[in-house]
Design an enzyme around this catalytic site. Structure first.
Site, PDB file in Angstrom:
ATOM      1  N   GLY A  18      11.385   1.162  -0.327  1.00  0.00           N
ATOM      2  CA  GLY A  18      10.357   1.016  -1.350  1.00  0.00           C
ATOM      3  C   GLY A  18       9.106   1.750  -0.934  1.00  0.00           C
ATOM      4  N   GLN A  68       0.232   3.938  -0.810  1.00  0.00           N
ATOM      5  CA  GLN A  68       0.727   4.366   0.513  1.00  0.00           C
ATOM      6  C   GLN A  68       0.709   5.878   0.667  1.00  0.00           C
ATOM      7  OE1 GLN A  68       4.451   1.749   0.307  1.00  0.00           O
ATOM      8  NE2 GLN A  68       4.021   1.820   2.495  1.00  0.00           N
ATOM      9  N   CYS A  85       7.373  -2.178   7.097  1.00  0.00           N
ATOM     10  CA  CYS A  85       6.613  -1.382   6.123  1.00  0.00           C
ATOM     11  C   CYS A  85       6.453   0.032   6.659  1.00  0.00           C
ATOM     12  CB  CYS A  85       5.240  -2.024   5.909  1.00  0.00           C
ATOM     13  SG  CYS A  85       4.190  -1.106   4.765  1.00  0.00           S
ATOM     14  N   LEU A  86       6.641   1.021   5.808  1.00  0.00           N
ATOM     15  CA  LEU A  86       6.501   2.415   6.235  1.00  0.00           C
ATOM     16  C   LEU A  86       5.074   2.725   6.698  1.00  0.00           C
ATOM     17  CD1 LEU A  86       8.604   4.265   3.477  1.00  0.00           C
ATOM     18  CD2 LEU A  86       9.280   3.758   5.840  1.00  0.00           C
ATOM     19  N   HIS A 134       6.794  -7.147  -1.883  1.00  0.00           N
ATOM     20  CA  HIS A 134       6.127  -6.322  -0.876  1.00  0.00           C
ATOM     21  C   HIS A 134       5.418  -5.123  -1.526  1.00  0.00           C
ATOM     22  CE1 HIS A 134       6.123  -4.333   3.254  1.00  0.00           C
ATOM     23  NE2 HIS A 134       5.810  -3.330   2.448  1.00  0.00           N
ATOM     24  N   GLU A 135       6.149  -4.421  -2.395  1.00  0.00           N
ATOM     25  CA  GLU A 135       5.568  -3.204  -2.991  1.00  0.00           C
ATOM     26  C   GLU A 135       4.452  -3.547  -3.976  1.00  0.00           C
ATOM     27  OE1 GLU A 135       6.214  -0.618  -1.482  1.00  0.00           O
ATOM     28  OE2 GLU A 135       8.050  -1.282  -0.481  1.00  0.00           O
ATOM     29  N   HIS A 178       1.185  -4.157  -2.313  1.00  0.00           N
ATOM     30  CA  HIS A 178       0.455  -2.934  -1.945  1.00  0.00           C
ATOM     31  C   HIS A 178      -0.537  -2.533  -3.041  1.00  0.00           C
ATOM     32  CE1 HIS A 178       2.018  -1.404   1.826  1.00  0.00           C
ATOM     33  NE2 HIS A 178       3.282  -1.523   1.442  1.00  0.00           N
TER      34      HIS A 178
HETATM   35 ZN    ZN Z   1       4.903  -1.539   2.692  1.00  0.00          ZN
END
Ligand code: ZN
Length: 154
Positions: free
Chosen positions: A48, A53, A91-92, A133-134, A137
């Protein structure tokens, strides 16, 4: 179609802490953003990615929990949550770290797709975690804000 890999911002970048604005017009710039976000998510081996991000403060998310099934969500909202799960998350934007979060077991999400049509998605397990999660953000929330971390701080 040319896709470009974007730079993923890391925790500590202020853009990750701001509230993203709704998309008011779904135009070619938004289509390009969606394409580039999918390319970036895949290159980073993520499931995701949210627009902030990659430094774009718009309410846009891509998710690929099942390989080959990319969900594109514009202005997504969680309209129903049920149950609970306590699972490991990463998380990226927070590379190399993982932690346990409390999330609903099931969520229903309403959004717009790239054609501007209203879409509804249901997610359980990993997909439910991914939606939560997304979407967090988009409000400047990182999972590390409320996770039980199992890795040391850098
Ligand atoms: Zn994330």
């Amino acid at each position: 179609m040319t896709m470009a890999k974007l730079k993923i911002l890391r925790d500590g970048d202020t853009a990750l802490r701001l509230k993203s604005r709704p998309v008011t017009e779904i135009n070619s710039r938004i289509h390009t953003l969606l394409d580039d976000m999918t390319e970036t998510m895949r290159a980073a081996d993520g499931c995701g990615l949210a627009a902030p991000q990659v430094g774009v403060l718009r309410r846009v998310v891509v998710i690929e929990c099942e390989p080959g099934r990319v969900l594109e969500l514009i202005n997504p909202v969680i309209v129903e949550r049920r149950g609970a799960q306590h699972e490991l998350e990463g998380c990226l934007s927070v590379p190399g770290r993982q932690g346990y979060t409390d999330r609903p077991a099931y969520v229903r999400v309403e959004a717009e797709n790239r054609g501007g049509e209203r879409v509804t998605y249901e997610g359980e397990g990993l997909l439910a975690r991914c939606f939560c999660h997304e979407l967090d953000h988009l409000d400047g929330i990182l999972y590390i804000d409320h996770a039980e971390m199992v890795t040391e701080d850098d």
